[in-house]
Design a protein around this motif. Sequence first.
Motif, PDB file in Angstrom:
ATOM      1  N   LEU A  15       0.829  -1.210   0.000  1.00  0.00           N
ATOM      2  CA  LEU A  15       0.000   0.000   0.000  1.00  0.00           C
ATOM      3  C   LEU A  15       0.861   1.258   0.000  1.00  0.00           C
ATOM      4  CD1 LEU A  15      -2.883   1.189   0.199  1.00  0.00           C
ATOM      5  CD2 LEU A  15      -2.626   1.136   2.689  1.00  0.00           C
ATOM      6  N   VAL A  16       0.599   2.147  -0.942  1.00  0.00           N
ATOM      7  CA  VAL A  16       1.164   3.502  -0.942  1.00  0.00           C
ATOM      8  C   VAL A  16      -0.007   4.459  -1.103  1.00  0.00           C
ATOM      9  CG1 VAL A  16       3.410   2.810  -1.857  1.00  0.00           C
ATOM     10  CG2 VAL A  16       1.580   3.432  -3.435  1.00  0.00           C
ATOM     11  N   TRP A  17       0.283   5.759  -1.068  1.00  0.00           N
ATOM     12  CA  TRP A  17      -0.797   6.747  -1.072  1.00  0.00           C
ATOM     13  C   TRP A  17      -0.625   7.746  -2.211  1.00  0.00           C
ATOM     14  CZ3 TRP A  17      -4.868   5.742   1.849  1.00  0.00           C
ATOM     15  CH2 TRP A  17      -4.692   4.839   2.899  1.00  0.00           C
ATOM     16  N   ALA A  18      -1.720   7.967  -2.927  1.00  0.00           N
ATOM     17  CA  ALA A  18      -1.750   8.955  -4.009  1.00  0.00           C
ATOM     18  C   ALA A  18      -2.427  10.213  -3.491  1.00  0.00           C
ATOM     19  CB  ALA A  18      -2.515   8.399  -5.207  1.00  0.00           C
ATOM     20  N   TRP A  19      -1.729  11.332  -3.573  1.00  0.00           N
ATOM     21  CA  TRP A  19      -2.227  12.620  -3.093  1.00  0.00           C
ATOM     22  C   TRP A  19      -2.506  13.530  -4.278  1.00  0.00           C
ATOM     23  CZ3 TRP A  19      -2.140  14.167   2.289  1.00  0.00           C
ATOM     24  CH2 TRP A  19      -1.624  13.202   3.148  1.00  0.00           C
ATOM     25  N   VAL A  20      -3.543  14.352  -4.161  1.00  0.00           N
ATOM     26  CA  VAL A  20      -3.824  15.355  -5.181  1.00  0.00           C
ATOM     27  C   VAL A  20      -3.941  16.718  -4.514  1.00  0.00           C
ATOM     28  CG1 VAL A  20      -6.344  15.061  -5.089  1.00  0.00           C
ATOM     29  CG2 VAL A  20      -5.282  15.994  -7.140  1.00  0.00           C
ATOM     30  N   SER A  28      -6.692  26.125 -11.532  1.00  0.00           N
ATOM     31  CA  SER A  28      -5.822  26.176 -12.715  1.00  0.00           C
ATOM     32  C   SER A  28      -4.872  24.993 -12.842  1.00  0.00           C
ATOM     33  CB  SER A  28      -4.998  27.471 -12.711  1.00  0.00           C
ATOM     34  OG  SER A  28      -4.171  27.529 -11.560  1.00  0.00           O
ATOM     35  N   LEU A  29      -4.763  24.128 -11.821  1.00  0.00           N
ATOM     36  CA  LEU A  29      -3.825  23.011 -11.900  1.00  0.00           C
ATOM     37  C   LEU A  29      -4.254  21.871 -10.983  1.00  0.00           C
ATOM     38  CD1 LEU A  29      -1.999  23.122  -9.089  1.00  0.00           C
ATOM     39  CD2 LEU A  29      -0.891  25.000 -10.270  1.00  0.00           C
ATOM     40  N   ALA A  30      -3.645  20.696 -11.224  1.00  0.00           N
ATOM     41  CA  ALA A  30      -3.843  19.518 -10.374  1.00  0.00           C
ATOM     42  C   ALA A  30      -2.512  18.786 -10.279  1.00  0.00           C
ATOM     43  CB  ALA A  30      -4.918  18.602 -10.944  1.00  0.00           C
ATOM     44  N   PHE A  82     -13.110  30.169  -0.316  1.00  0.00           N
ATOM     45  CA  PHE A  82     -13.501  28.879   0.235  1.00  0.00           C
ATOM     46  C   PHE A  82     -14.793  28.358  -0.374  1.00  0.00           C
ATOM     47  CE2 PHE A  82     -11.147  31.115   3.576  1.00  0.00           C
ATOM     48  CZ  PHE A  82     -10.169  30.180   3.881  1.00  0.00           C
ATOM     49  N   ALA A  83     -14.897  27.026  -0.396  1.00  0.00           N
ATOM     50  CA  ALA A  83     -16.133  26.330  -0.783  1.00  0.00           C
ATOM     51  C   ALA A  83     -16.551  25.462   0.393  1.00  0.00           C
ATOM     52  CB  ALA A  83     -15.903  25.478  -2.024  1.00  0.00           C
ATOM     53  N   PRO A  84     -17.837  25.149   0.519  1.00  0.00           N
ATOM     54  CA  PRO A  84     -18.279  24.386   1.691  1.00  0.00           C
ATOM     55  C   PRO A  84     -17.845  22.926   1.693  1.00  0.00           C
ATOM     56  CG  PRO A  84     -20.116  24.803   0.211  1.00  0.00           C
ATOM     57  CD  PRO A  84     -18.972  25.602  -0.305  1.00  0.00           C
ATOM     58  N   THR A  85     -17.471  22.379   0.542  1.00  0.00           N
ATOM     59  CA  THR A  85     -17.090  20.964   0.475  1.00  0.00           C
ATOM     60  C   THR A  85     -15.744  20.807  -0.226  1.00  0.00           C
ATOM     61  OG1 THR A  85     -18.078  20.479  -1.686  1.00  0.00           O
ATOM     62  CG2 THR A  85     -19.550  20.402   0.233  1.00  0.00           C
ATOM     63  N   ASN A  86     -15.229  19.578  -0.147  1.00  0.00           N
ATOM     64  CA  ASN A  86     -13.983  19.230  -0.838  1.00  0.00           C
ATOM     65  C   ASN A  86     -14.269  18.360  -2.063  1.00  0.00           C
ATOM     66  OD1 ASN A  86     -11.142  19.386  -1.020  1.00  0.00           O
ATOM     67  ND2 ASN A  86     -10.919  17.354  -0.102  1.00  0.00           N
ATOM     68  N   ASN A  87     -15.458  18.506  -2.627  1.00  0.00           N
ATOM     69  CA  ASN A  87     -15.859  17.685  -3.775  1.00  0.00           C
ATOM     70  C   ASN A  87     -14.944  17.892  -4.983  1.00  0.00           C
ATOM     71  OD1 ASN A  87     -17.932  16.746  -2.237  1.00  0.00           O
ATOM     72  ND2 ASN A  87     -19.516  17.986  -3.210  1.00  0.00           N
ATOM     73  N   TYR A  88     -14.374  19.087  -5.105  1.00  0.00           N
ATOM     74  CA  TYR A  88     -13.505  19.378  -6.247  1.00  0.00           C
ATOM     75  C   TYR A  88     -12.301  18.430  -6.277  1.00  0.00           C
ATOM     76  CZ  TYR A  88     -10.762  22.200  -9.550  1.00  0.00           C
ATOM     77  OH  TYR A  88     -10.031  22.617 -10.625  1.00  0.00           O
ATOM     78  N   ALA A  89     -11.678  18.209  -5.108  1.00  0.00           N
ATOM     79  CA  ALA A  89     -10.536  17.288  -5.045  1.00  0.00           C
ATOM     80  C   ALA A  89     -10.981  15.851  -5.283  1.00  0.00           C
ATOM     81  CB  ALA A  89      -9.845  17.409  -3.685  1.00  0.00           C
ATOM     82  N   SER A  98       1.534  11.525 -15.593  1.00  0.00           N
ATOM     83  CA  SER A  98       0.412  11.493 -16.538  1.00  0.00           C
ATOM     84  C   SER A  98      -0.847  12.075 -15.923  1.00  0.00           C
ATOM     85  CB  SER A  98       0.163  10.065 -17.019  1.00  0.00           C
ATOM     86  OG  SER A  98      -0.189   9.211 -15.933  1.00  0.00           O
ATOM     87  N   MET A  99      -1.135  11.752 -14.649  1.00  0.00           N
ATOM     88  CA  MET A  99      -2.324  12.297 -13.996  1.00  0.00           C
ATOM     89  C   MET A  99      -2.214  13.816 -13.825  1.00  0.00           C
ATOM     90  SD  MET A  99      -4.654  10.033 -13.421  1.00  0.00           S
ATOM     91  CE  MET A  99      -4.226   9.579 -15.096  1.00  0.00           C
ATOM     92  N   THR A 100      -1.031  14.286 -13.466  1.00  0.00           N
ATOM     93  CA  THR A 100      -0.834  15.726 -13.307  1.00  0.00           C
ATOM     94  C   THR A 100      -1.060  16.458 -14.625  1.00  0.00           C
ATOM     95  OG1 THR A 100       0.740  15.451 -11.481  1.00  0.00           O
ATOM     96  CG2 THR A 100       0.856  17.515 -12.715  1.00  0.00           C
ATOM     97  N   VAL A 101      -0.472  15.940 -15.697  1.00  0.00           N
ATOM     98  CA  VAL A 101      -0.589  16.591 -17.003  1.00  0.00           C
ATOM     99  C   VAL A 101      -2.036  16.531 -17.510  1.00  0.00           C
ATOM    100  CG1 VAL A 101       0.066  16.399 -19.433  1.00  0.00           C
ATOM    101  CG2 VAL A 101       1.821  16.259 -17.661  1.00  0.00           C
ATOM    102  N   ILE A 102      -2.634  15.352 -17.480  1.00  0.00           N
ATOM    103  CA  ILE A 102      -3.981  15.189 -18.037  1.00  0.00           C
ATOM    104  C   ILE A 102      -5.007  16.012 -17.263  1.00  0.00           C
ATOM    105  CG2 ILE A 102      -5.853  13.529 -18.374  1.00  0.00           C
ATOM    106  CD1 ILE A 102      -3.697  11.440 -19.055  1.00  0.00           C
ATOM    107  N   GLN A 103      -4.995  15.912 -15.939  1.00  0.00           N
ATOM    108  CA  GLN A 103      -6.012  16.620 -15.152  1.00  0.00           C
ATOM    109  C   GLN A 103      -5.797  18.135 -15.174  1.00  0.00           C
ATOM    110  OE1 GLN A 103      -8.073  14.293 -15.291  1.00  0.00           O
ATOM    111  NE2 GLN A 103      -8.823  14.339 -13.196  1.00  0.00           N
TER     112      GLN A 103
END
Length: 468
Positions: free
Chosen positions: A242-247, A252-254, A395-402, A431-436
């Motif tokens: 198990l490792v962890w993927a963080w976003v 403007s970016l991810a 600020f937004a009320p949720t973290n749905n964007y992430a 690839s995830m950084t570039v695509i998103q």
Amino acid sequence: MTSDEINIADVKDLDQAKEVIVFLLDENEALREKILRLEKNSKTSSKPPSSDFFSNAKSCESKGKKSGGKNSGKSGKGKATSKNPKPARFAAAAKVSEFKKLEIKFCPATGNTLHQEATITRFQTFELREDPVTIKEYELESRYCPDCLVYHQAPAPNGGRKFGPRLECLLSYLRSAPMSVSSLVDLCEEVFEFPACKSTIQASIDRVSSSLAPAHNEVISAVTDQKSIHVDETGWKLKGALVWAWVFCSTSLAAFVLRPSRSADVLKEVLGSIFSGAIHSDFFSAYVSYACEKQQFCLAHLIRDLLALGKCHNRKDSLFSSQVLEKFRQLIHLWHKRDIIDGLSYKRRVANLKTRLRNVLNQADPTTRDAKRLKKRILKYWDSLFRFLEHPELFAPTNNYAERTIRKLVCIRKLSFGSQSEKGLRWIERSMTVIQTLRIQRRPVFEFMLAALNSKYQGSKMPSLLKM
């Protein structure tokens, strides 16, 4: 004592009866909490919607058996009819290879001449070329050198690479879709009709990954400059471990990073020891310990827990849940109307609703462990729950964007076995950084990947992922 050991006939006096009653009450409460946990679904917890399938199988069957009715079928005035259909999308004019104007002069029904005034409707068709892949064959001469005493061969084009940049980028993009390397071999041989092997395709993907490294580093460096970011994490596998993927994403970016740790050390690595911008997150301990001054915790997580609490059999806690949920609903509704309400009136109504919510919390006397935990959490993180009301521009009320941004990686995880090497981890990050990021900026993904790969081969300036 266990419930199997209890026998009413063995109860001799009042003290024994009290002991049995207390035990049974505790056991009953434990069973209620267990039932509540088992009844949780995607609407009342952080479980994915796919976990609802088996619990909802019967209800889905019963819904499927219903026929007729006001909204059944795709026609009529039911819900299936969209009030605001999406506008048609067209390819760019530069991509159009052929243009034709189709005229109509006579009525197809009566044959009468139509009016000269005409309206124009755009319509485009798309088709693959008959031979989408260009195949070139070279004869490489080898000649003997009497001085060196060896044969020298003419150098192969493209540095000996069998695939051109466009094909390498296409295969790499499909790999991130995700398609397995075996499926890519089948695509090359069965659709494009040229021989391919796993090692050749994997080497192409590794080269594309290397070309995206500068863009990935550029985005990671730019995260600390963002005024407001959303953060989330999910599990990934490296050789089964198990490792962890963080976003870390903004408007403007991810930025994606994969690390063996789920601790606040990853936050410090990416954001620095102190982040001056606003952070949206859930209540995971790493985010709490990072202690950013501009922290906004996700209300959606609290709402799911309150919905689950509302289904419990304890009337007092169920009432507590419904009262808090109603105040949350009013606050979020007010936040959505902030642009059409006078500034002073908005602030006054926010203060009024927050006072009412605090009164509900102060007067509540929850009995179950979950209810007590929720009350304590709301009061403890009060300021970090409602910053979206005072500063809606940050600020937004949720973290749905992430959660939406990281969902593509979650889908890849479900269709694969994770990564089998460090190279594989770096490929997922890049690839995830570039695509998103490009999707957020509404820029073409394939065009950027091709520009990055050509820059690597030609030694020219790398394209930038940062939106100008």
